[in-house]
Scaffold this active site. Structure first.
Site, short mmCIF file in Angstrom:
data_model
loop_
_atom_site.label_atom_id
_atom_site.label_comp_id
_atom_site.label_asym_id
_atom_site.label_seq_id
_atom_site.Cartn_x
_atom_site.Cartn_y
_atom_site.Cartn_z
N HIS A 1 0.81 -1.22 0.00
CA HIS A 1 0.00 0.00 0.00
C HIS A 1 0.84 1.27 0.00
CE1 HIS A 1 -3.39 -2.68 0.57
NE2 HIS A 1 -4.00 -1.73 -0.11
N GLU A 56 -12.40 -8.96 -5.50
CA GLU A 56 -10.97 -9.14 -5.22
C GLU A 56 -10.66 -10.46 -4.53
OE1 GLU A 56 -9.53 -5.77 -3.00
OE2 GLU A 56 -11.23 -5.75 -1.65
N ASN A 99 -5.42 -5.66 -7.60
CA ASN A 99 -4.23 -5.89 -6.75
C ASN A 99 -4.42 -7.14 -5.90
OD1 ASN A 99 -3.59 -3.40 -7.72
ND2 ASN A 99 -4.14 -2.31 -5.85
N CYS A 129 -10.38 -0.87 -10.45
CA CYS A 129 -9.73 0.21 -9.71
C CYS A 129 -8.37 -0.21 -9.14
CB CYS A 129 -10.63 0.71 -8.58
SG CYS A 129 -10.95 -0.52 -7.32
C1 PEP Z 1 -7.20 -3.76 -5.02
O1 PEP Z 1 -7.07 -4.70 -4.25
O2 PEP Z 1 -7.00 -3.83 -6.25
C2 PEP Z 1 -7.61 -2.45 -4.51
C3 PEP Z 1 -7.89 -1.45 -5.32
O3 PEP Z 1 -7.65 -2.28 -3.18
P1 PEP Z 1 -6.36 -2.09 -2.24
O4 PEP Z 1 -5.17 -1.94 -3.15
O5 PEP Z 1 -6.61 -0.87 -1.43
O6 PEP Z 1 -6.35 -3.34 -1.46
MG MG Z 2 -7.85 -4.63 -2.24
#
Ligand code: PEP
Ligand code: MG
Length: 753
Positions: free
Chosen positions: A361, A602, A625, A673
């Site tokens: 992150h 996810e 992600n 996203c």
């Molecule tokens: C993801 O997992 O792609 C996402 C956008 O959320 P984060 O990166 O905050 O886990």
């Molecule tokens: Mg995520």
């Protein structure tokens, strides 16, 4: 054996140079295995040979002189076959080669094991014995274990020679890590230290020696006082023998044990925290080596006392605000979002972290802020880097310490070229994100940091596709109140109105923790994360939902997104809570509309429940992600396996394609996203699959827009059907790069050597 292994690795870890590390290795192993010789050979890639780097037992003059090609001699054979070789009578082996300079003819038994790191042979570790000796299975296993452990410690030093040169302030050193956030930058290291961590104290020269000594004395007195108080508090509850332990602590803190030695180092030019850490480390190393349980226990006590004194010293130093260089490169073991936020944006030039990888992150935050970052620099000795001039190359995952003029000039001109490209692409930012055959792709941005609002004012965007609410939570000392949250969300909603803003409910857990709500787990990414946490704490979720709804009053641009959903029950529960929150606010006279509700795709389990989910919510947003990490079983923060983490893995592309098809069939909007949406290649692939909304970090907009505007939808669709026919990552990557070249978009890809 385990204890010896642990101690050797610990000592090697603490070595200040490659030479010192090798010297520890050969000496300690020879002693532990009671052999006549222990030598270490390292691979020189340029010369394609193994060089004798250190030995204890062979003639020291042979060091650096004896070299063997792979397959040559017993050492070369071990290196080539990547297997141990254990022979009782080495001179009669067909591969035996005699080097007069080593005096080797006197040794008959040989045990050699390769030192391998991530499939690459770095060197060979050898023990030899004068008389015939068949090394036992246990001894062979010991040496193999030793070599495997040392490989990790040696790897950076070997590939770059940097460790050896780090202590030499005049030489340039190049280190490789993981490219975590794109861009290149030149600046000066500012080392961030987790509080009271003796292993991570940076080396600095004190500004005022006398003041530093006073600071030390005061810190020691404070700890003495704390201990006295603790002893008094416990006086009635512990035995006289246990009370005596407190006296031992007081003695350890006395001048003779600690104070004088630290003071001496301060007077020699080290600031108090570093001097303290070195002295404590020295005592600990000594005590841990002695064969006496009582004394070994005292090592832990010394370390504990050292930490306490350090905590006082750091408390004091943090009273003075840190002075950040004009071009600060933040260097730390693990850098948190909060630490990033502490530095004035205009001074923050780059980021280097020992842990983490491109989808950590903090890397995402760095990209969102447009700050080049390199991570996974696992054994960079950060404590000696404060103030060091450096280049961070976030494209190639490279860190250059003390760059020499020629390299500096080269990087300066690359940075200039990049700025020229960026400003050229910037001029397209107000144009529609439309393919060459006229299809619109909606581009949105991911937010969470206030700075992003001003990120790219001229850019034409369709709203916020992901507002990570955990970021403002991280900036607080406790859960923000409903009022505080309402104000923060209102700012965000108002800032973008009438464009939609997708607000995600708190997504903590995994690698995102709140300082005031720590979650300690063995497998945090498979544990209490996202919606799992907030459903277990409906009071936290209700406050957040109400704050979002209240903030949206009269604006009507709020969408709510749920992270880490695994089952429909979770969604049903949130729907009930959302209805309740709406009702409560209406009862209070607040005019609220029910916002559109979406789930993040996810967790792979949801791929097989799209229909049931589509009946319950209004939109899907693919969190690529996490989806990639869970599909491939690759921890997004683990540098060791980061090479496997790739969106072009055929399984990932098929899953993404399936989601796009199913969402079309179910007539529900699906956007992306995750970081993939902000990558020009990823964006074109997603567009070809049928995704029409992509949300990304603002700095990625210009490259993605440029890619979309230069390719037809049909072209992207053809690319997708071509890659879906492939079965390997290598072929897929190659095809995609080839197509990017044909489209004359290679300049949008990260530069490669
Ligand atoms: C993801 O997992 O792609 C996402 C956008 O959320 P984060 O990166 O905050 O886990
Ligand atoms: Mg995520």
């Amino acid at each position: 054996m385990l204890e010896i292994l642990r101690r050797i690795v610990q000592e090697v870890n603490g070595a200040r140079s490659l030479d010192a590390a090798l010297s520890i290795i050969v000496r300690r192993i020879r002693k532990a295995m009671q052999t006549d010789v222990c030598s270490v050979y390292l691979r020189d890639d340029e010369r394609d040979c193994f060089i004798l780097m250190d030995t204890i037992g062979l003639n020291a003059s042979a060091i650096g002189q004896v070299t063997l090609k792979p397959g040559e001699g017993l050492v070369g054979l071990v290196g080539q076959r990547e297997e141990p070789l254990n022979i009782e009578e080495a001179p009669s082996h067909s591969h035996f080669r005699y080097f007069a300079e080593t005096g080797e003819e006197r040794y008959s038994s040989f045990l050699g094991v390769p030192i391998i790191h991530q499939r690459r042979v770095l060197g060979v570790l050898v023990v030899q014995q004068r008389e015939k000796r068949q090394f036992g299975e246990g001894e062979e296993a010991f040496l193999i274990t030793m070599a495997a452990q040392l490989a990790g410690v040696l790897v950076h030093a070997l590939s770059t020679g940097a460790l050896a040169r780090l202590s030499d302030p005049s030489t340039q050193a190049l280190l490789n890590g993981i490219a975590a956030a794109p861009g290149m930058t030149i600046g000066e290291a500012f080392v961030v230290v987790p509080s009271a961590n003796l292993e991570a104290v940076p080396e600095r020269v004190p500004e005022d020696v006398e003041a530093e000594v006073v600071r030390l004395r005061e810190a020691i007195d404070c700890v003495r006082h704390d201990i006295r108080q603790a002893a008094e508090r416990l006086a009635s509850r512990i035995s006289a023998q246990e009370q005596a332990l407190f006296d031992v602590y007081q003695q350890m803190l006395g001048d003779a044990a600690l104070g004088n030695e630290v003071e001496k180092r301060i007077r020699e030019g080290q600031w108090a925290p570093y001097a303290l850490s070195r002295v404590v480390q020295r005592h600990v190393n000594y005590l841990e080596r002695v064969d006496d349980n009582y004394l070994r226990e005292r090592a832990a006590d010394i370390r504990d006392l050292g930490r306490r004194v350090l905590a006082h010293l750091q408390k004091d130093s943090s009273a003075r605000p840190p002075v950040y260089p004009d071009r600060t490169i933040l260097v730390g073991d693990e850098i948190s979002a909060a630490q990033l936020g502490e530095i004035p944006r205009e001074k923050l030039a780059g980021l280097v972290a020992l842990r983490g990888s491109s989808t950590s992150h903090v890397a995402i935050l760095a990209r969102a802020m447009g700050i080049p970052a390199v991570m996974g620099m696992s054994d960079l000795p950060i404590s000696r880097l404060a103030g060091t001039p450096m280049i961070v190359d976030g494209y190639r995952g490279r860190l250059i310490l003390r760059p020499q003029p020629d390299l500096l000039v080269r990087y300066e001109s690359m940075i200039e070229e990049e700025e020229a490209l960026t400003s050229m692409l910037e001029s397209e930012q107000s144009l529609p994100s439309e393919t060459s055959d006229g299809f619109r792709i909606r581009l949105m941005i991911n937010t969470g940091l206030a700075v992003e609002m001003s990120g790219s004012p001229a850019a034409r965007i369709d709203g916020v596709g992901l507002y990570r609410t955990e970021v403002p939570f991280m900036m607080h000392q406790r859960f923000p109140s409903e009022k505080e949250q309402t104000r923060i969300y209102r700012e965000q909603l108002q800032g973008f109105a009438p464009l939609p803003v997708v607000m995600r409910t708190l997504d903590i857990g995994g690698d995102k923790s709140l300082p005031y709500f720590p979650i300690e787990e063995d497998n945090p990414f498979l544990g209490w994360r996202g919606i799992r946490v907030t459903l277990d704490h409906p009071e936290v979720l209700m406050v957040q939902l109400r704050a979002m709804l209240r903030a949206a009053e009269g604006l009507d641009n709020l969408r709510i997104l749920l992270p880490m959903v695994t089952s429909v029950e979770e969604v049903d529960t949130v729907c009930r809570l959302l209805e309740r929150a709406i009702q409560e606010l209406r009862n209070d006279g607040v005019q609220v509309e029910r916002p559109l509700l979406g789930v993040m795709l996810e967790v792979p389990a949801v791929i097989y429940q799209l229909e049931a989910l589509a009946e319950r919510v209004d939109f899907f947003s693919v969190g690529s992600n996490d989806l990639i990490q869970y599909l491939l079983a690759v921890d997004r923060n683990n540098a060791r396996v980061s090479g496997l983490y790739d969106a072009c893995q055929p399984a990932v592309l098929r899953a993404l394609d399936h989601i796009a098809r199913e969402s079309r069939r179910l007539n529900i909007s699906a956007s992306v996203c995750g970081e993939l949406a902000g990558d020009p290649i990823g964006a074109l692939l997603l567009m070809g699959m049928g995704y029409r909304v992509l949300s990304m970090n603002a700095p990625n907009l210009s490259r993605v827009r440029a890619a979309i505007r230069r390719v037809s939808l049909e072209g992207a669709q053809n690319l997708v059907s071509d890659v879906l026919a492939l079965h390997s990552l290598t072929e897929t990557r190659e095809l995609v790069y080839q197509r990017m070249k044909e489209w004359e978009l290679a300049h949008l890809l990260p530069p490669r050597d």
